[in-house]
Design a protein around this motif. Structure first.
Motif, PDB file in Angstrom:
ATOM      1  N   THR A   1      33.330  37.805  16.846  1.00  0.00           N
ATOM      2  CA  THR A   1      34.348  38.750  17.299  1.00  0.00           C
ATOM      3  C   THR A   1      34.573  39.828  16.249  1.00  0.00           C
ATOM      4  O   THR A   1      34.908  39.527  15.107  1.00  0.00           O
ATOM      5  CB  THR A   1      35.672  38.014  17.572  1.00  0.00           C
ATOM      6  OG1 THR A   1      36.030  37.244  16.418  1.00  0.00           O
ATOM      7  CG2 THR A   1      35.523  37.069  18.752  1.00  0.00           C
ATOM      8  N   VAL A   2      34.416  41.095  16.657  1.00  0.00           N
ATOM      9  CA  VAL A   2      34.675  42.191  15.722  1.00  0.00           C
ATOM     10  C   VAL A   2      34.939  43.473  16.505  1.00  0.00           C
ATOM     11  O   VAL A   2      34.244  43.800  17.461  1.00  0.00           O
ATOM     12  CB  VAL A   2      33.485  42.391  14.741  1.00  0.00           C
ATOM     13  CG1 VAL A   2      32.191  42.704  15.470  1.00  0.00           C
ATOM     14  CG2 VAL A   2      33.793  43.469  13.717  1.00  0.00           C
ATOM     15  N   ASP A   3      36.008  44.176  16.126  1.00  0.00           N
ATOM     16  CA  ASP A   3      36.270  45.510  16.680  1.00  0.00           C
ATOM     17  C   ASP A   3      37.101  46.279  15.662  1.00  0.00           C
ATOM     18  O   ASP A   3      37.658  45.696  14.726  1.00  0.00           O
ATOM     19  CB  ASP A   3      36.972  45.422  18.047  1.00  0.00           C
ATOM     20  CG  ASP A   3      38.480  45.242  17.924  1.00  0.00           C
ATOM     21  OD1 ASP A   3      39.211  46.101  18.431  1.00  0.00           O
ATOM     22  OD2 ASP A   3      38.930  44.240  17.312  1.00  0.00           O
ATOM     23  N   ASP A   4      37.175  47.595  15.851  1.00  0.00           N
ATOM     24  CA  ASP A   4      37.806  48.451  14.847  1.00  0.00           C
ATOM     25  C   ASP A   4      39.328  48.419  14.880  1.00  0.00           C
ATOM     26  O   ASP A   4      39.972  49.050  14.040  1.00  0.00           O
ATOM     27  CB  ASP A   4      37.300  49.889  14.994  1.00  0.00           C
ATOM     28  CG  ASP A   4      35.843  50.037  14.582  1.00  0.00           C
ATOM     29  OD1 ASP A   4      35.325  49.128  13.900  1.00  0.00           O
ATOM     30  OD2 ASP A   4      35.210  51.056  14.954  1.00  0.00           O
ATOM     31  N   SER A   5      39.924  47.685  15.826  1.00  0.00           N
ATOM     32  CA  SER A   5      41.372  47.478  15.796  1.00  0.00           C
ATOM     33  C   SER A   5      41.731  46.266  14.931  1.00  0.00           C
ATOM     34  O   SER A   5      42.911  45.999  14.707  1.00  0.00           O
ATOM     35  CB  SER A   5      41.921  47.266  17.211  1.00  0.00           C
ATOM     36  OG  SER A   5      41.620  45.965  17.696  1.00  0.00           O
ATOM     37  N   ILE A   6      40.713  45.541  14.460  1.00  0.00           N
ATOM     38  CA  ILE A   6      40.910  44.302  13.687  1.00  0.00           C
ATOM     39  C   ILE A   6      41.802  43.342  14.489  1.00  0.00           C
ATOM     40  O   ILE A   6      42.757  42.751  13.965  1.00  0.00           O
ATOM     41  CB  ILE A   6      41.504  44.560  12.290  1.00  0.00           C
ATOM     42  CG1 ILE A   6      40.854  45.778  11.641  1.00  0.00           C
ATOM     43  CG2 ILE A   6      41.343  43.345  11.407  1.00  0.00           C
ATOM     44  CD1 ILE A   6      39.382  45.635  11.353  1.00  0.00           C
ATOM     45  N   HIS A   7      41.505  43.200  15.765  1.00  0.00           N
ATOM     46  CA  HIS A   7      42.330  42.369  16.647  1.00  0.00           C
ATOM     47  C   HIS A   7      42.324  40.904  16.206  1.00  0.00           C
ATOM     48  O   HIS A   7      43.349  40.225  16.311  1.00  0.00           O
ATOM     49  CB  HIS A   7      41.815  42.488  18.086  1.00  0.00           C
ATOM     50  CG  HIS A   7      42.601  41.701  19.078  1.00  0.00           C
ATOM     51  ND1 HIS A   7      43.804  42.128  19.579  1.00  0.00           N
ATOM     52  CD2 HIS A   7      42.356  40.493  19.670  1.00  0.00           C
ATOM     53  CE1 HIS A   7      44.273  41.230  20.430  1.00  0.00           C
ATOM     54  NE2 HIS A   7      43.413  40.228  20.510  1.00  0.00           N
ATOM     55  N   LEU A   8      41.175  40.425  15.730  1.00  0.00           N
ATOM     56  CA  LEU A   8      41.066  39.018  15.334  1.00  0.00           C
ATOM     57  C   LEU A   8      40.634  38.866  13.885  1.00  0.00           C
ATOM     58  O   LEU A   8      41.390  38.396  13.046  1.00  0.00           O
ATOM     59  CB  LEU A   8      40.082  38.288  16.273  1.00  0.00           C
ATOM     60  CG  LEU A   8      40.554  38.118  17.716  1.00  0.00           C
ATOM     61  CD1 LEU A   8      39.410  37.644  18.598  1.00  0.00           C
ATOM     62  CD2 LEU A   8      41.722  37.129  17.779  1.00  0.00           C
ATOM     63  N   LEU A   9      39.404  39.239  13.571  1.00  0.00           N
ATOM     64  CA  LEU A   9      38.868  39.070  12.222  1.00  0.00           C
ATOM     65  C   LEU A   9      38.772  40.418  11.513  1.00  0.00           C
ATOM     66  O   LEU A   9      38.468  41.439  12.131  1.00  0.00           O
ATOM     67  CB  LEU A   9      37.476  38.436  12.282  1.00  0.00           C
ATOM     68  CG  LEU A   9      37.368  37.072  12.957  1.00  0.00           C
ATOM     69  CD1 LEU A   9      35.907  36.632  13.024  1.00  0.00           C
ATOM     70  CD2 LEU A   9      38.214  36.032  12.233  1.00  0.00           C
TER      71      LEU A   9
ATOM     72  N   VAL B   1      25.396  39.197  16.879  1.00  0.00           N
ATOM     73  CA  VAL B   1      25.744  39.901  18.122  1.00  0.00           C
ATOM     74  C   VAL B   1      27.258  40.083  18.154  1.00  0.00           C
ATOM     75  O   VAL B   1      27.999  39.106  18.278  1.00  0.00           O
ATOM     76  CB  VAL B   1      25.280  39.113  19.357  1.00  0.00           C
ATOM     77  CG1 VAL B   1      25.615  39.891  20.635  1.00  0.00           C
ATOM     78  CG2 VAL B   1      23.785  38.813  19.292  1.00  0.00           C
ATOM     79  N   PRO B   2      27.754  41.319  18.039  1.00  0.00           N
ATOM     80  CA  PRO B   2      29.198  41.557  18.133  1.00  0.00           C
ATOM     81  C   PRO B   2      29.713  41.263  19.546  1.00  0.00           C
ATOM     82  O   PRO B   2      28.994  41.430  20.532  1.00  0.00           O
ATOM     83  CB  PRO B   2      29.340  43.050  17.815  1.00  0.00           C
ATOM     84  CG  PRO B   2      28.047  43.455  17.190  1.00  0.00           C
ATOM     85  CD  PRO B   2      27.006  42.560  17.767  1.00  0.00           C
ATOM     86  N   MET B   3      30.978  40.842  19.631  1.00  0.00           N
ATOM     87  CA  MET B   3      31.622  40.616  20.923  1.00  0.00           C
ATOM     88  C   MET B   3      33.120  40.835  20.762  1.00  0.00           C
ATOM     89  O   MET B   3      33.616  41.012  19.655  1.00  0.00           O
ATOM     90  CB  MET B   3      31.330  39.203  21.451  1.00  0.00           C
ATOM     91  CG  MET B   3      31.858  38.068  20.606  1.00  0.00           C
ATOM     92  SD  MET B   3      31.456  36.460  21.346  1.00  0.00           S
ATOM     93  CE  MET B   3      32.291  35.348  20.192  1.00  0.00           C
ATOM     94  N   HIS B   4      33.846  40.857  21.891  1.00  0.00           N
ATOM     95  CA  HIS B   4      35.311  40.997  21.908  1.00  0.00           C
ATOM     96  C   HIS B   4      35.744  42.390  21.441  1.00  0.00           C
ATOM     97  O   HIS B   4      36.659  42.533  20.637  1.00  0.00           O
ATOM     98  CB  HIS B   4      35.956  39.918  21.033  1.00  0.00           C
ATOM     99  CG  HIS B   4      37.366  39.570  21.423  1.00  0.00           C
ATOM    100  ND1 HIS B   4      38.424  40.426  21.262  1.00  0.00           N
ATOM    101  CD2 HIS B   4      37.900  38.439  21.951  1.00  0.00           C
ATOM    102  CE1 HIS B   4      39.540  39.861  21.660  1.00  0.00           C
ATOM    103  NE2 HIS B   4      39.237  38.634  22.098  1.00  0.00           N
ATOM    104  N   TYR B   5      35.088  43.418  21.969  1.00  0.00           N
ATOM    105  CA  TYR B   5      35.451  44.799  21.631  1.00  0.00           C
ATOM    106  C   TYR B   5      35.539  45.630  22.917  1.00  0.00           C
ATOM    107  O   TYR B   5      35.135  45.190  23.996  1.00  0.00           O
ATOM    108  CB  TYR B   5      34.440  45.402  20.662  1.00  0.00           C
ATOM    109  CG  TYR B   5      33.000  45.391  21.148  1.00  0.00           C
ATOM    110  CD1 TYR B   5      32.496  46.406  21.957  1.00  0.00           C
ATOM    111  CD2 TYR B   5      32.143  44.345  20.789  1.00  0.00           C
ATOM    112  CE1 TYR B   5      31.181  46.386  22.402  1.00  0.00           C
ATOM    113  CE2 TYR B   5      30.828  44.324  21.221  1.00  0.00           C
ATOM    114  CZ  TYR B   5      30.359  45.347  22.025  1.00  0.00           C
ATOM    115  OH  TYR B   5      29.058  45.315  22.464  1.00  0.00           O
TER     116      TYR B   5
END
Length: 232
Positions: free
Chosen positions: A139-147, A165-169
């Motif tokens: 899990t990775v996205d630029d909002s830092i929602h999780l990690l 493989v990135p996911m959750h964005y």
């Protein structure tokens, strides 16, 4: 092994032996309009649900005959080995004791780890159960929602997978602005080798993995595989 990405944290594996496994199908819930379309009607023999949050647990969208796994344990189906590894959700303190199951899948010498929304500070027994990983879904996205970026990079450094493989964005056409997720662009800029896959699918064999870690960014499955759009 063929891997198909359906957006968010939803992936389907198809083994050479003909087994199909779907992980973390998504849905909306009252007051949480994150997805602009229903999860598609797709075949699978087995469903994996990492934890009981709406964006991971749309088991009702899986085929009626599919079995569903939510718990830790060891499972074998034809040429596929599955290990459910129990740990806890990442994020704020209110989630620090919320159960999450990471799933490790292995077929023909290639191992995959789908972490769900897991934390990265694993205790030793969890690390031992995870073992070696060739393909990491994280899990990775630029909002830092999780990690945080450092947490993701630290996990990659520890596991040394061949493919990340990135996911959750956020994905246009699948996620709504209401979810407040962002793409992972800033994190991708930190990575040494990023491969943009022009498809929702890729095939993996033990003899054709990269020699060093690469990030693979998949396209989500097209509209032809998806259910009609839905409103908030």
């Amino acid at each position: 092994m063929k891997l198909t990405y359906f957006g968010h944290c939803a992936f389907r594996w198809e083994t050479p032996g003909g087994v199909t496994v779907m992980a973390d199908p998504y849905r909306n819930q009252a007051g949480r309009y994150w997805f602009t379309r229903l999860f598609p009607d797709v075949h699978c023999d087995l469903g994996l649900i990492s934890h009981a949050h709406f964006d991971h647990d749309a088991a009702d969208r899986l085929p009626e005959a599919a079995s569903v796994l939510r718990m830790p344990g060891e499972f074998a189906v034809s040429d596929l080995q599955i290990r459910g590894i129990g740990d806890f959700h990442s994020g704020p303190s209110r989630l620090s004791d919320f159960p999450n199951v990471m799933f490790r899948l292995e077929v023909d010498g290639v191992s995959f780890l789908h972490i769900g929304d897991n934390r990265v500070d694993w205790p030793p027994e969890v690390a031992r159960s995870v073992g070696d990983v060739d393909v990491l879904m994280v899990t990775v996205d630029d909002s830092i929602h999780l990690l945080t970026y450092d947490e993701v990079d630290g996990l990659v450094d520890r596991l040394q997978p061949r493919v990340v493989v990135p996911m959750h964005y956020a994905i246009p056409g699948i996620t709504s602005a209401e979810c407040e997720l962002l793409p992972p662009e800033q994190w991708l800029e930190r990575q040494q080798t990023v491969r943009c896959i022009d498809s929702c699918q890729a095939e993996f064999t033990s003899t054709a993995l990269p020699s060093s870690t690469e990030v693979w960014l998949f396209q989500p499955a097209p509209e032809s595989l998806s259910a009609p759009e839905i409103g908030p």
